[in-house]
Design a protein around this motif. Structure first.
Motif, short mmCIF file in Angstrom:
data_model
loop_
_atom_site.label_atom_id
_atom_site.label_comp_id
_atom_site.label_asym_id
_atom_site.label_seq_id
_atom_site.Cartn_x
_atom_site.Cartn_y
_atom_site.Cartn_z
N SER A 139 14.63 31.93 -10.29
CA SER A 139 15.75 32.06 -11.21
C SER A 139 17.01 32.52 -10.48
CB SER A 139 15.39 33.06 -12.32
OG SER A 139 16.43 33.20 -13.24
N TYR A 140 16.82 33.44 -9.53
CA TYR A 140 17.95 33.91 -8.72
C TYR A 140 18.52 32.79 -7.86
CZ TYR A 140 20.40 36.23 -4.91
OH TYR A 140 21.33 36.59 -3.98
N ASP A 141 17.64 32.01 -7.21
CA ASP A 141 18.11 30.96 -6.30
C ASP A 141 18.92 29.89 -7.02
OD1 ASP A 141 17.07 32.12 -4.07
OD2 ASP A 141 15.20 30.97 -4.08
N LEU A 142 18.64 29.70 -8.30
CA LEU A 142 19.37 28.69 -9.06
C LEU A 142 20.59 29.26 -9.78
CD1 LEU A 142 16.39 26.59 -10.46
CD2 LEU A 142 17.85 26.13 -8.49
N MET A 143 20.93 30.49 -9.46
CA MET A 143 22.19 31.05 -9.97
C MET A 143 23.36 30.52 -9.15
SD MET A 143 21.74 35.13 -10.43
CE MET A 143 20.33 35.86 -11.20
N PRO A 144 24.52 30.38 -9.76
CA PRO A 144 25.73 30.13 -8.97
C PRO A 144 26.04 31.33 -8.08
CG PRO A 144 26.30 30.54 -11.26
CD PRO A 144 24.80 30.44 -11.21
N SER A 145 26.72 31.09 -7.00
CA SER A 145 26.97 32.13 -6.00
C SER A 145 27.68 33.35 -6.59
CB SER A 145 27.81 31.55 -4.86
OG SER A 145 28.00 32.48 -3.83
N TYR A 146 28.64 33.12 -7.48
CA TYR A 146 29.39 34.24 -8.04
C TYR A 146 28.49 35.17 -8.84
CZ TYR A 146 29.33 31.72 -12.52
OH TYR A 146 28.94 31.09 -13.67
N LEU A 147 27.44 34.61 -9.45
CA LEU A 147 26.54 35.42 -10.26
C LEU A 147 25.55 36.18 -9.39
CD1 LEU A 147 26.58 35.76 -13.31
CD2 LEU A 147 24.76 34.05 -13.48
N LEU A 197 13.47 42.52 -7.87
CA LEU A 197 14.12 41.32 -7.37
C LEU A 197 15.50 41.64 -6.81
CD1 LEU A 197 14.34 38.21 -7.07
CD2 LEU A 197 15.23 38.17 -9.41
N ALA A 198 16.27 42.46 -7.55
CA ALA A 198 17.60 42.84 -7.08
C ALA A 198 17.51 43.57 -5.73
CB ALA A 198 18.30 43.71 -8.12
N LEU A 199 16.54 44.47 -5.61
CA LEU A 199 16.34 45.17 -4.34
C LEU A 199 16.03 44.18 -3.22
CD1 LEU A 199 14.18 48.23 -5.46
CD2 LEU A 199 16.49 48.32 -4.52
N PHE A 200 15.21 43.18 -3.53
CA PHE A 200 14.80 42.20 -2.52
C PHE A 200 15.98 41.36 -2.04
CE2 PHE A 200 13.15 37.93 -1.51
CZ PHE A 200 12.35 38.25 -0.44
N VAL A 201 16.76 40.87 -2.97
CA VAL A 201 17.84 39.95 -2.57
C VAL A 201 19.03 40.69 -1.96
CG1 VAL A 201 17.16 38.27 -4.31
CG2 VAL A 201 18.95 39.93 -4.86
N ALA A 202 19.13 42.00 -2.24
CA ALA A 202 20.29 42.76 -1.76
C ALA A 202 19.98 43.60 -0.53
CB ALA A 202 20.79 43.67 -2.89
N LYS A 203 18.78 43.47 0.03
CA LYS A 203 18.35 44.41 1.07
C LYS A 203 19.22 44.38 2.31
CE LYS A 203 14.88 41.09 2.71
NZ LYS A 203 13.44 40.84 2.87
N ASP A 204 19.93 43.28 2.59
CA ASP A 204 20.79 43.22 3.77
C ASP A 204 22.12 43.94 3.56
OD1 ASP A 204 18.91 41.80 5.15
OD2 ASP A 204 19.77 39.83 4.66
N ASP A 205 22.51 44.14 2.31
CA ASP A 205 23.83 44.69 2.03
C ASP A 205 23.82 46.00 1.27
OD1 ASP A 205 25.63 42.92 3.21
OD2 ASP A 205 25.39 41.47 1.61
N CYS A 206 22.78 46.24 0.48
CA CYS A 206 22.74 47.42 -0.38
C CYS A 206 21.59 48.33 0.04
CB CYS A 206 22.55 47.01 -1.85
SG CYS A 206 23.84 45.93 -2.50
N LEU A 207 21.80 49.63 -0.07
CA LEU A 207 20.75 50.58 0.31
C LEU A 207 20.72 51.73 -0.68
CD1 LEU A 207 18.61 51.34 2.45
CD2 LEU A 207 20.39 52.65 3.62
N LEU A 208 19.53 51.94 -1.27
CA LEU A 208 19.28 53.13 -2.07
C LEU A 208 18.82 54.22 -1.11
CD1 LEU A 208 17.39 51.76 -5.21
CD2 LEU A 208 19.51 53.03 -5.22
N VAL A 209 19.64 55.23 -0.91
CA VAL A 209 19.37 56.26 0.10
C VAL A 209 18.51 57.36 -0.51
CG1 VAL A 209 20.38 57.88 1.73
CG2 VAL A 209 21.57 55.75 1.20
N ASN A 210 17.41 57.69 0.15
CA ASN A 210 16.59 58.82 -0.27
C ASN A 210 16.14 59.59 0.96
OD1 ASN A 210 14.27 57.45 0.84
ND2 ASN A 210 14.13 56.27 -1.07
N SER A 211 15.32 60.59 0.75
CA SER A 211 14.94 61.47 1.84
C SER A 211 14.06 60.78 2.89
CB SER A 211 14.19 62.70 1.29
OG SER A 211 13.09 62.28 0.48
N HIS A 212 13.56 59.58 2.56
CA HIS A 212 12.75 58.85 3.53
C HIS A 212 13.60 58.01 4.48
CE1 HIS A 212 9.22 60.08 1.31
NE2 HIS A 212 9.70 59.55 0.20
#
Length: 862
Positions: free
Chosen positions: A428-436, A514-529
């Motif tokens: 479903s993500y892959d078939l989204m337009p780029s802006y979405l 899914l959001a975590l998976f597709v955003a892993k190169d740009d977004c980071l949830l920072v925790n103590s680990h």
């Protein structure tokens, strides 16, 4: 995965370079030829990006090429942003600068000659890097594709409710429901009145454990059997104290809104012994059902501690229903055999798929799609979320090749853990337009179970430049709402509810994954680990309480987003000069560091609920790109910074200050300001007398203890659509309003905790042709609704909550033919009179599509 955003980034860059404003400014600064060359090369690259994106899964070298492009694109965005900053600064200096400002500007690095040279060098460097990378595009055999054809096929959305699941909304779970109800109705094992039965529902993510629990929770027989029902979402954080507080709050649904913050604060201050006493009082002598939804805790000590605290007040026959993905957790918690939730049968899965892929009965017209559809359903392995996602993805698509692409897409062959349905969601993500895609990826910056609002999404996406340039008569928030509807149409949002001028929603845990998976190169949830922050990271979110990241190492210098609740004086953002978003809610700064005024790329500064900050540096007003400034709840702030009129891009402004008189003329000079909130300004007695706000769309006034005057009329507020007035005890809403107020074009009006409100202000009648939503809550002296209320012929939503003296609705309610949602809560006489089916006045409102009387909700199809 961020390479999949590149088409949208290139489109945004080209849009800027092609704009008249850029062309004029580049000629003035002597940079026209440099920018034209950059634009030409960028156009060549953009032409093959969509083809590259589709082929990158198989080609490592191509993926690396896209990563190189991404780095150049981000640097290009920063350079063009510098260009915009300079243009805006020049406008401010010209309009508001003193002679000293102009001399200082000329002698600084912003001097046009110095700036021209610096920019020319940077643009040349970007162009050379882009030329070098672009030259390699030929070796991949990429074909030009000019238009992103992965578009959303819009459709009329089905009305759905998630808080109470109707039988018709659930497919294939009737037997599961019956089995669980039977377990709940059973006497405790061995007739042991002292035991507390715990019944787990176990299954993989996306199988519908929560839906099934709600199905059971709202059953009429369960309502009769359990006088007290409580629902608590546990999720990742199994904090014993906070869970007890949640249970107490869930057990008490009659808390006054006015008292809720103080009450919550008091609960937070209590120790476990005190909380146990509170809980015992709530549960005493009541047979209850407690749902603990989405449990992840595997620590038996924590569970036993919670169980023992609950057990203290448990009456005979009380039950706990637990939903979890883990069999070991179910074994640890359960006193009865777990209910193992299986996938849907193929036929039930097919029925669910048909419901989402076709209009009712439509599938009979497309026999060639049936066999392909059944093969797609098989790949979903009985998981309702996957079935629903793919069904809605194919809605209104009737070409066999489109269905075959969904069936044969290689995404299904990606490595995955056992029983993982990420491939189904990622399709479903892959078939989204780029802006979405880039908008969706940012959901990864928030924890699971986060309560999203469209307001929050607008400032997040808007500040990062993710929203397309609005066309004529369309605002930035209209674009954001469109994007949200598109995401909802793909079943990626849950509980998507309209509140008139804004929306609330959640995302399913699997969608969050899914959001975590597709955003892993740009977004980071920072925790103590997390030990270090990679250099490519663009967006950071600190999610753990009391974690300040002091030991973190970082190579990331291009960070654009920092969400850092609770940050203290040790936080340092000076190195992140390209920041667009800085969230410091609940922070403990007493003063902001002076370098904050140097973050010239900053679009959003959020300081909400900082209880210590007393002053803001005037240098904030040098941030000409700033679009969102949130100071709500900064109750110690003595004064607003000087020079607010220089914030020429400000779009949304929230103010809390101890000042008795606000700098109204400065605020009125903010020509782009559309959202304004005045909150906890305890010394302000009057607002906006004679001040014009030509484009302001929303005005929200909260908890201003001394406020007496708030004149409203169409001359001074010609664009105003939304008005919220909350807990302003001395505000007289009738004074100072002449007949001209009948020309207001309000769409939403909300009055909350207004004891002085005995009747509605007459000027609301002036919005008869525009008002869509009216909310009246805790107006304890409101005795009657006006006879002219049925004249609000466009009204779609009417909420009445805890208006104790209100005894009836006006005659003529049947004339409100546009009214779709009526909600009445905690109004004793009203609830009796208008009780569905049996109330003496039920016929007056029975035409309304959705009616909720004291949480009893019914829907009627038209």
């Amino acid at each position: 995965m961020a390479e999949s955003f590149l088409f949208s980034i290139a489109e945004s860059l080209l849009s800027k370079l092609a704009s008249q404003a850029y062309e004029e400014a580049s000629r003035v600064l002597g940079l026209y030829d440099h920018l034209k060359n950059l634009k030409d090369t960028l156009s060549l690259v953009q032409a093959v990006l969509l083809d590259a994106d589709q082929k990158q899964e198989k080609n490592h070298e191509l993926r690396e090429w896209l990563r190189q492009l991404k780095r150049v694109f981000f640097d290009a965005e920063n350079v063009l942003d510098e260009f915009e900053c300079q243009t805006l600064q020049n406008q401010v200096i010209k309009a508001h600068g003193t002679t000293k400002d102009k001399v200082s500007h000329f002698l600084s690095t912003s001097n046009p000659l110095v700036f021209r040279y610096k920019m020319a060098q940077q643009i040349k460097d970007i162009s050379m890097r882009l030329d070098k990378v672009a030259a390699d595009r030929h070796k991949f055999g990429l074909q030009p594709i000019d238009v992103d054809t992965r578009v959303v096929h819009r459709r009329e959305m089905r009305e759905m409710t998630y808080s109470h699941v109707n039988d018709s909304d659930v497919i294939g779970r009737e037997q599961d429901k019956g089995e669980i109800i039977e377990l709940l109705m059973q006497q405790n094992p061995n007739d042991d009145h002292k035991s507390l039965s715990v019944i787990p529902i176990v299954g993989m993510g996306g199988l519908g454990k929560t839906t099934l629990a709600k199905f059971v929770f709202n059953d009429k027989g369960i309502n009769k059997c359990f006088p007290l029902k409580m629902w608590v979402c546990v999720s990742d954080d199994f904090d014993l104290k906070q869970l007890i507080i949640k249970i107490i709050n869930s057990a008490d649904d009659s808390v006054f809104l006015a008292d809720a913050p103080d009450r919550q604060k008091n609960l937070n201050k209590m120790d476990l012994e005190q909380l146990q006493n509170q809980l015992r009082n709530k549960l005493a002598d009541q047979k209850f059902l407690l749902v603990l939804d989405d449990v992840w805790n595997e620590d038996r000590v924590k569970w036993v501690g919670l169980r023992n605290l609950i057990h203290v007040g448990a009456a005979a026959g009380s039950k706990i229903l637990v939903t979890t993905r883990s069999h070991s957790i179910a074994s640890m918690m359960g006193t009865a055999s777990s209910h193992i939730l299986q996938g849907l049968s193929l036929e039930d899965s097919w029925s669910l798929f048909v419901r989402w892929a076709f209009n009712e009965g439509e599938e009979e017209n497309y026999p060639q799609l049936i066999n392909i559809g059944r093969e797609i359903v098989k790949k979903c392995r009985g998981v309702p979320l996957a079935v629903r996602t793919l069904g809605s993805l194919l809605f209104s698509k009737f070409e066999a090749n489109q269905w075959e692409d969904a069936r044969d897409n290689e995404i299904w062959n990606l490595p995955q853990k056992k029983d993982d349905i990420l491939p189904a969601l990622k399709l479903s993500y892959d078939l989204m337009p780029s802006y979405l895609r880039q908008c969706f990826a940012l959901f990864s910056l928030y924890p699971k179970d986060y309560n999203f609002t469209s307001y929050g999404v607008i400032h997040l996406w808007g500040a990062l430049g993710f929203l397309a340039s609005p066309k004529k008569n369309r605002a930035q928030d209209d674009i954001a709402i469109q994007y949200l509807w598109e995401l909802f149409s793909r079943s990626l949002l849950q509980d998507f509810v309209s509140h008139g001028t804004y929306y609330t929603f959640h995302i399913h845990d699997l969608v969050h994954d899914l959001a975590l998976f597709v955003a892993k190169d740009d977004c980071l949830l920072v925790n103590s680990h997390i030990q270090s922050i990679p250099e490519n990271i663009q967006h950071l979110s600190f999610v753990e309480k009391d974690f300040h990241g002091k030991s973190l190492t970082t190579k990331a210098v291009g960070v654009r987003t920092i969400i850092y609740p609770g940050a203290g004086a040790e936080a340092n953002f000076e190195a992140n000069k390209y920041l667009r978003i800085l969230h410091l809610t609940h922070s403990t700064f007493e003063t902001l560091p002076p370098f904050i005024g140097k973050l010239k790329h900053l679009r959003c500064l959020n300081l909400r609920k900082n209880k210590k900050i007393k002053r803001l540096p005037d240098s904030i007003c040098k941030l000409q790109n700033l679009q969102f400034l949130f100071l709500k709840g900064c109750t110690e702030l003595e004064t607003l910074p000087k020079g607010l009129r220089k914030l020429i891009s400000l779009y949304h402004f929230e103010i809390t200050t101890k000042q008795a008189v606000l700098p109204e003329n400065e605020i009125a000079n903010l020509s782009y300001l559309q959202y304004l909130t005045i909150a906890y300004c305890d010394n302000v007695e009057s607002l906006f007398s004679g001040i014009e706000f030509p484009v302001l769309k929303l005005l929200s006034v909260w908890c201003c203890k001394r406020l007496k005057s708030l004149p409203l009329d169409s001359k001074h507020f010609p664009a105003l659509e939304t008005l919220h007035v909350i807990k302003c005890d001395k505000l007289e809403l009738f004074k100072g309003h002449g007949d001209q107020n009948f020309n207001l074009k309000l769409k939403e009006v909300t009055f909350v905790i207004m004891p002085q409100l005995e009747i509605l202000p007459h000027w609301v009648q002036g919005c008869a042709n525009t008002l869509l939503s009216l909310h009246l809550s805790y107006c304890l002296n409101l005795e009657v609704l006006p006879d002219w209320l049925p004249m609000l012929t466009n009204l779609r939503e009417l909420n009445i909550d805890f208006c104790l003296k209100l005894r009836s609705l006006p005659d003529g309610m049947h004339r409100l033919t546009a009214l779709e949602h009526l909600r009445i809560k905690d109004c004793d006489e009203l609830c009796i009179k208008y009780k569905p089916q049996v109330g003496e006045c039920w016929d007056q409102i029975s035409h309304i599509k959705q009616i909720t009387i004291d949480e009893q909700k019914i829907w009627k199809k038209r």
